[in-house]
Design an enzyme around this catalytic site. Structure first.
Site, PDB file in Angstrom:
ATOM      1  CB  SER A  91      34.344  51.795  39.041  1.00 31.63           C
ATOM      2  OG  SER A  91      34.169  52.425  38.284  1.00 31.63           O
ATOM      3  CG  ASP A 130      36.615  56.629  41.167  1.00 30.81           C
ATOM      4  OD1 ASP A 130      37.410  56.980  42.806  1.00 30.81           O
ATOM      5  OD2 ASP A 130      37.778  55.671  40.773  1.00 30.81           O
ATOM      6  CB  SER A 144      43.972  62.093  47.678  1.00 35.60           C
ATOM      7  OG  SER A 144      43.375  62.709  47.665  1.00 35.60           O
ATOM      8  CG  LEU A 145      47.633  62.148  42.715  1.00 34.20           C
ATOM      9  CD1 LEU A 145      48.667  61.181  42.501  1.00 34.20           C
ATOM     10  CD2 LEU A 145      48.820  63.025  43.113  1.00 34.20           C
ATOM     11  CD  GLU A 157      54.854  57.246  40.932  1.00 35.30           C
ATOM     12  OE1 GLU A 157      54.875  56.731  41.824  1.00 35.30           O
ATOM     13  OE2 GLU A 157      56.434  57.588  40.719  1.00 35.30           O
ATOM     14  CE  LYS A 211      45.600  56.277  43.035  1.00 37.81           C
ATOM     15  NZ  LYS A 211      44.905  54.767  43.873  1.00 37.81           N
ATOM     16  CE  LYS A 244      41.134  55.240  40.944  1.00 40.37           C
ATOM     17  NZ  LYS A 244      40.324  55.330  41.736  1.00 40.37           N
ATOM     18  CB  CYS A 301      32.370  12.556  37.108  1.00 43.90           C
ATOM     19  SG  CYS A 301      32.779  13.254  38.421  1.00 43.90           S
ATOM     20  CB  CYS A 360      32.655   9.549  40.701  1.00 42.01           C
ATOM     21  SG  CYS A 360      30.946   9.966  39.517  1.00 42.01           S
TER      22      CYS A 360
END
Length: 678
Positions: free
Chosen positions: A48, A51, A96-97, A122, A124, A324, A418, A421
């Site tokens: 993130s 980008d 790359s896209l 589709e 990623k 994304k 607990c 124990c």
């Protein structure tokens, strides 16, 4: 520099020369991050953040084309080639896209095409991009993306992947064909691999992508063959003239499937943008249920001739886009709620989740904080929930999604005893925190206390890790800290996966820890709410363990960094006979505490009783020396700038702390000023 350092700068106020420097620095930083991510698989910032910075650089260069840096990430794809691998040139550039981050931006992409189009949609997948070259239908070689022009030849490793066709399933194969795809490790296989790695190699992968990339780059293909990697094909690169190319992207994917390649079950053909929105909503909601990690969605113009008409940029196709997902929050499902017992007995509810990728890491557990938070957020077993993970923070369940609630969803109730124990659980003054009353008699508390005791900032027994502590406690070889110093070679070698060398390393590490500073020892014995800073303050004030043991409440609250609550906890600690016994047993096992040297405090009005932050690098001092020098003059040195900061001392490359100090109006001095004041 960090992403926030770049984002915090108001570039609109910069001169042309300053803006050029800023753009060059940003491009260089992104180049370094690209190398860490694509080439050596050790990213240090989130996808993130990368980008956001890439988009910032793109926007700045679009507005100021004359300032475009040469050979920057704007002209490249991925990272550089590792020197140790044979490199092969791709028959066709492996691009790359471009990315979008909202439906509005996705709509802009759709509208710009200016055609009534179908989009092939589709998931990623987040794995390692690969190109496999087939000659006359037979597997010839496989190459990683590399820098997009050439990549690393990893044929032997890729051949071990079970679903990679070694021969195309067709009677009429093309002479040459490059098939592109993503090598991944599904979520469950990733968790199983990490469990194996932790047990046998004492290390793990950060996320499935790193596991897939690291596996493919291993030198021993026999090891790779044991890892359940998978290839999902998403398209083709180069092809010879005899290849009969389908007319649409969707038909191409079906053809690849007929050749023997695995394609996503979640492909979809959208006839208009309304159907794109439906697909986006569906996949955003189903993301947690997928077997594999995805970090977005890909949309491609379906018509192949139209793809050719629309064309390419230097980085990639203009006819496809990657949406994304926001990195910070995702949906998952609460499978169960368990209650963990911490070092001080605090009972913390933990959600066991359907594994999901959050911020690049597979998450299967998330804190619910306390029972009050569960009730406030109305979280139930079986609920769909939003999970958040920011940076290195422990994942948390942000909220439930009651609109998806099942009829059999179960309310979460606080246990009365607990879970480890069976001691009673107490709740003091109706606070949110519930505690097990078992203390050292509770195996969970014992284990966590011993882990704390050996930790790096406590006794620093570095070869005695968390897993080994758990083994030793389970084998009833240690219960109290002093038991660690009674361990012998035979006991250690008798444990599973502990050989002679490992056992001796542990014993050497234990011996090395026998002369801790007083501050480390105070921190190690685990007095409630006494942290590193408090331990150092107590050690410097009292000078010896004997004096500290006799400290009265009134003496304690006079010390900086020691409030009433901590003072009460210290007094209570020394009133407990078991705590006294534990400390005495440690001292009886040759623990030789190093008391701090009394430093005569030099009076300097510029620094006495001032809260100071140090940032940057200095010509005449290292940071540790400068910190000690300022403390000796009565200053309190902290790591972050706030309204309570009196002064920031800046060296070279001061970064965001200098900016924040200036924004808050905090006094700022530089090395030359510092020397004058000293």
């Amino acid at each position: 520099m960090t992403p926030s350092d770049f984002i915090s700068i108001d570039y609109k106020t910069l001169t042309k020369a300053q803006l050029k420097s800023y753009i060059d620095d940003l491009a260089e930083y992104l180049g370094e991050q690209s190398y860490l991510y694509h080439t050596i698989d050790k990213p240090v910032i989130t996808d993130s953040d990368y980008d956001k910075l890439f988009r910032l650089l793109q926007d700045l260069v679009d507005d100021n084309p004359q300032l475009k840096p040469s050979n920057s990430v704007l002209d490249r794809v991925g990272g550089e080639i590792l020197a140790g691998f044979e490199t092969i040139k791709h028959k066709k550039k492996m691009t790359s896209l471009a990315n979008v981050f909202s439906l509005e931006e996705l709509r802009d992409f759709y509208d710009k095409i200016e055609y009534d189009i179908e989009l092939e949609c589709e998931p990623k997948m987040d794995g390692l991009a690969i190109s496999i070259f087939y000659k006359n239908g037979k597997f010839d070689y496989a190459v990683t993306r590399g820098d997009g022009i050439q990549g690393e030849k990893v044929s032997e490793n890729v051949k071990t992947i079970r679903n990679v066709p070694l021969k195309l399933n067709t009677s009429n194969p093309p002479e040459e064909l490059e098939v592109r795809g993503e090598i991944i490790l599904d979520k469950q296989s990733f968790l199983s691999l990490n469990e194996y790695m932790q047990t046998h190699e004492n290390k793990t992968f950060a996320n499935p992508r790193n596991a897939a990339a690291g596996s493919i780059r291993m030198l021993d293909s026999k090891v790779v063959a044991k890892r359940p990697l998978k290839l999902y094909s998403y398209g083709i690169g180069y092809f010879s003239k005899d290849f009969v190319h389908p007319e649409t992207q969707f038909e191409l994917m079906n053809l690849l499937q007929s050749f023997g390649f695995t394609i996503s079950d979640n492909m979809f053909l959208a006839k208009n943008f309304s159907e794109v929105e439906v697909y986006h909503h569906k996949m955003s909601h189903q993301r947690a249920d997928l077997a594999y990690d995805i970090d977005g969605l890909v949309f491609k113009v379906n018509n192949i001739k139209l793809q050719d008409t629309i064309g390419y940029t230097a980085r990639g196709p203009k006819w496809a886009i990657a949406y994304k997902f926001p990195a910070e929050e995702v949906e998952s499902e609460v499978l169960n709620v368990e209650f963990q017992v911490g070092r001080t007995g605090a009972i913390t509810p933990v959600a066991r989740l359907k594994p999901v990728a959050v911020g690049g890491v597979i998450v299967s557990n998330a804190t619910l904080h306390n029972i009050n938070e569960i009730k406030r957020k109305d979280i139930r077993v079986g609920d769909r929930v939003i999970v958040r993970r920011a940076g290195d923070v422990i994942p948390e369940v942000v909220k439930s999604l009651p609109q998806y609630r099942k009829p059999d969803a179960q309310m979460v109730e606080m246990p009365t005893n607990c879970p480890v124990c069976d001691s009673a659980i107490e709740n003091i003054n109706d606070q949110a925190i519930y505690r097990c009353t078992g203390g050292w008699h509770c195996q969970a508390q014992t284990t966590e206390r011993l882990k704390h005791f050996v930790s790096r900032k406590a006794m620093d027994i570095d070869k005695l890790g968390a897993k080994l502590i758990e083994q030793l406690v389970a084998a009833d070889l240690i219960k109290y800290p002093a038991d660690i110093y009674k361990l012998n070679f035979e006991q250690l070698t008798g444990l599973e996966r502990m050989g002679a060398k490992s056992s001796q390393n542990v014993l050497d590490s234990i011996t090395k820890s026998k002369e801790p500073s007083l501050a480390r020892f105070i921190f190690a014995i685990g007095i409630k709410d006494v942290g590193e800073v408090s331990s150092e303050a107590l050690a410097n004030h009292f000078g010896s363990l004997e004096s500290f043991r006799e400290a009265k409440f009134e003496q304690l609250i006079e010390i900086n960094d020691i409030g009433e609550i901590i003072a009460k906890n210290i007094v209570s600690f020394w009133q407990d006979s078991l705590n006294i016994q534990i400390v005495d047993e440690l001292l009886g096992n040759s623990i030789n505490i190093q008391n701090p040297e009394k430093i005569e405090q030099a009076h300097n009005e510029s620094f006495t009783n001032k809260t100071i932050v140090i940032t940057g690098t200095f010509e005449n001092y290292n940071r540790t020396e400068l910190t000690q020098l300022l403390k000796s003059m009565g200053a309190k040195v902290t790591s972050s700038v706030s309204k309570k900061t009196d002064m920031v001392i800046c060296g070279d490359n001061a970064g965001s702390k200098l900016t924040k100090a200036q924004d808050l109006g905090v006094e700022v001095i530089f090395e030359e000023d510092l020397q004058n004041l000293l």
